[in-house]
Each structure stands twice: as C-alpha cells, then as structure tokens.
Design a protein around this motif. Structure first.
Motif, mmCIF file in Angstrom:
data_model
loop_
_atom_site.group_PDB
_atom_site.id
_atom_site.type_symbol
_atom_site.label_atom_id
_atom_site.label_comp_id
_atom_site.label_asym_id
_atom_site.label_seq_id
_atom_site.Cartn_x
_atom_site.Cartn_y
_atom_site.Cartn_z
ATOM 1 N N SER A 20 54.617 38.554 45.501
ATOM 2 C CA SER A 20 54.691 37.148 45.918
ATOM 3 C C SER A 20 53.349 36.593 46.377
ATOM 4 C CB SER A 20 55.730 36.993 47.036
ATOM 5 O OG SER A 20 55.373 37.790 48.154
ATOM 6 N N ARG A 21 52.404 37.472 46.713
ATOM 7 C CA ARG A 21 51.093 37.012 47.193
ATOM 8 C C ARG A 21 50.097 36.758 46.057
ATOM 9 N NH1 ARG A 21 52.470 41.339 50.098
ATOM 10 N NH2 ARG A 21 50.892 42.645 49.102
ATOM 11 N N SER A 22 50.465 37.137 44.849
ATOM 12 C CA SER A 22 49.565 36.982 43.708
ATOM 13 C C SER A 22 49.220 35.513 43.487
ATOM 14 C CB SER A 22 50.209 37.554 42.435
ATOM 15 O OG SER A 22 50.491 38.933 42.580
ATOM 16 N N LYS A 23 47.941 35.223 43.341
ATOM 17 C CA LYS A 23 47.493 33.852 43.056
ATOM 18 C C LYS A 23 46.772 33.776 41.701
ATOM 19 C CE LYS A 23 47.838 30.821 45.374
ATOM 20 N NZ LYS A 23 47.117 30.298 46.556
ATOM 21 N N LYS A 24 46.737 34.930 40.999
ATOM 22 C CA LYS A 24 46.126 34.973 39.679
ATOM 23 C C LYS A 24 47.202 35.334 38.658
ATOM 24 C CE LYS A 24 42.982 37.938 41.070
ATOM 25 N NZ LYS A 24 41.784 38.839 41.074
ATOM 26 N N LEU A 25 47.205 34.631 37.538
ATOM 27 C CA LEU A 25 48.277 34.743 36.555
ATOM 28 C C LEU A 25 47.718 35.135 35.194
ATOM 29 C CD1 LEU A 25 51.239 34.136 35.582
ATOM 30 C CD2 LEU A 25 50.500 31.751 35.300
#
Length: 209
Positions: A20-25
């Motif tokens: 849920s903390r991922s900000k890169k896709l």
C-alpha cells in the motif's frame, strides 16, 4: 448471410504485487504463450525497490500443445487483428483508469516483452497513458504505429531496448529491419544488450530504472 460485431461486457483477472505504500507503478506485458500469474514472478525484486507491479493478461488463452496441458495467452493473432487491438486497448485503458486513481503515482513505467512490446507501443500511441519510461524487451515496433507522426506522444518518454546476445529471433533480417526503424525515429532509444536469449533480464532492466 455475413459476419457482424457484437459488443458485450467481459471480465479479466489482473495479477498484482506490491504494498500500500508503493508510489511507483510498473505495468508488465507478457509475451506470446505466457500467463501473467507466472510472468509477474520475474519482478518480485522490484517490490523491494518500492514498485507496485501490475501484470494484465492477453484475452486469448489456448493450450500450448494439443488439447490439454499447459495453457498460454496472447494479445492478438492475424485473424480479426483490428478488432483484437481495439478490444485490448479498451481493456488496458480501463485498467489504467482504475489504477491511476488509487493514488498520486510518482513514476509510471511500461515494460513489454516480445509480443507485449508491440502491445505496449499501441497502448502508448492510443494516448490514454503517459508513462515516464518504456522498457522494450526483445520485441519489435509494430508497423501500424507511426512514431514520426506521433512524436509528441513518445518524445518525452525515456525508452530503452533490451535484447539477449543469443536470442534465436535476432536474425540478420530482423536486426536490419529494426535498425532501419530506429534510424527513422525523431527521438532516441537506448540500446542494452545482455548475455542471454529471448527473455526478460530483470537485472539489466533494474539498472536502467
């Protein structure tokens, strides 16, 4: 009597890893005869780099040999190709519309492998997704995408092409044709060759991100 088109609702299963903390896709588009649930496993190490990895699957599934056993998927064939392209672009755009609204992504990358490279080119050319990077792994530029005419869509994307030095599909004719396409482009594509065959070299990819 004759053929006609029918529009209907279809569902697809999307495989995803990350937290849920991922900000890169990163979207990873598989090659011919692969399934996304296995293809996504190659990118486990990218979760440690803070990525959410999304692996959509081609809508055509088939037995790889005969009428039983292992199953693979493809994005399209030569039969009704225009309709298949339209369908998978609608599918991918709908997917991105859902994922994009989840959070304020800091970075968006598309990786295509083999047949997934052509799929990714068409997806970007459709104009509904604007990635920061496009990673091309052992695939070709589709002839129906005019990169000169669509320079504005592609010129701001950091593009890198990866190929194995022992890739059996890397024939002299294929290399010559690909180089001719590159020479006609109004923007650069970085070339990275690795020790290997027709595959995704995740270490080489991660070094360029």
């Amino acid at each position: 009597m004759g053929a006609f088109e029918l529009q209907f609702t279809q569902k697809a299963v999307i495989h995803r890893i990350g937290n849920s903390r991922s900000k890169k896709l990163i979207y990873v588009l598989h090659g011919y005869g692969q399934l996304s649930k296995y293809f996504i496993r190659k990118f486990d190490s990218m979760v440690e780099m803070g990525f959410t990895v999304i692996a959509p699957e081609g809508l055509h599934r088939f037995y790889l040999q005969g009428t039983s056993g292992r199953v693979g998927a493809s994005w399209m064939t030569k039969e009704n190709r225009e309709l298949d392209i339209e369908n998978y672009l609608n599918y991918l755009n709908e997917l991105h519309s859902k994922i994009y609204t989840e959070k304020d992504w800091e970075q968006i990358i598309i990786l295509g492998f083999s047949q997934g490279v052509a799929t990714a080119f068409r997806w970007i050319a459709d104009g509904k997704i604007k990635p920061n990077q496009f990673l091309l792994c052992s695939g070709m530029i589709p002839p129906d995408v005019d990169l000169n005419a669509q320079n504005e869509l592609f010129k701001s994307i950091d593009m890198t092409y990866f190929s194995g030095n022992k890739d059996p599909y890397k024939t002299e004719e294929a290399v010559t044709h690909f180089q001719q396409r590159l020479n006609q482009l109004p923007f650069p594509i970085k070339m990275v060759e690795f020790e290997g065959v027709h595959e995704v070299n995740v270490e080489a990819v991660m070094a360029e991100i």
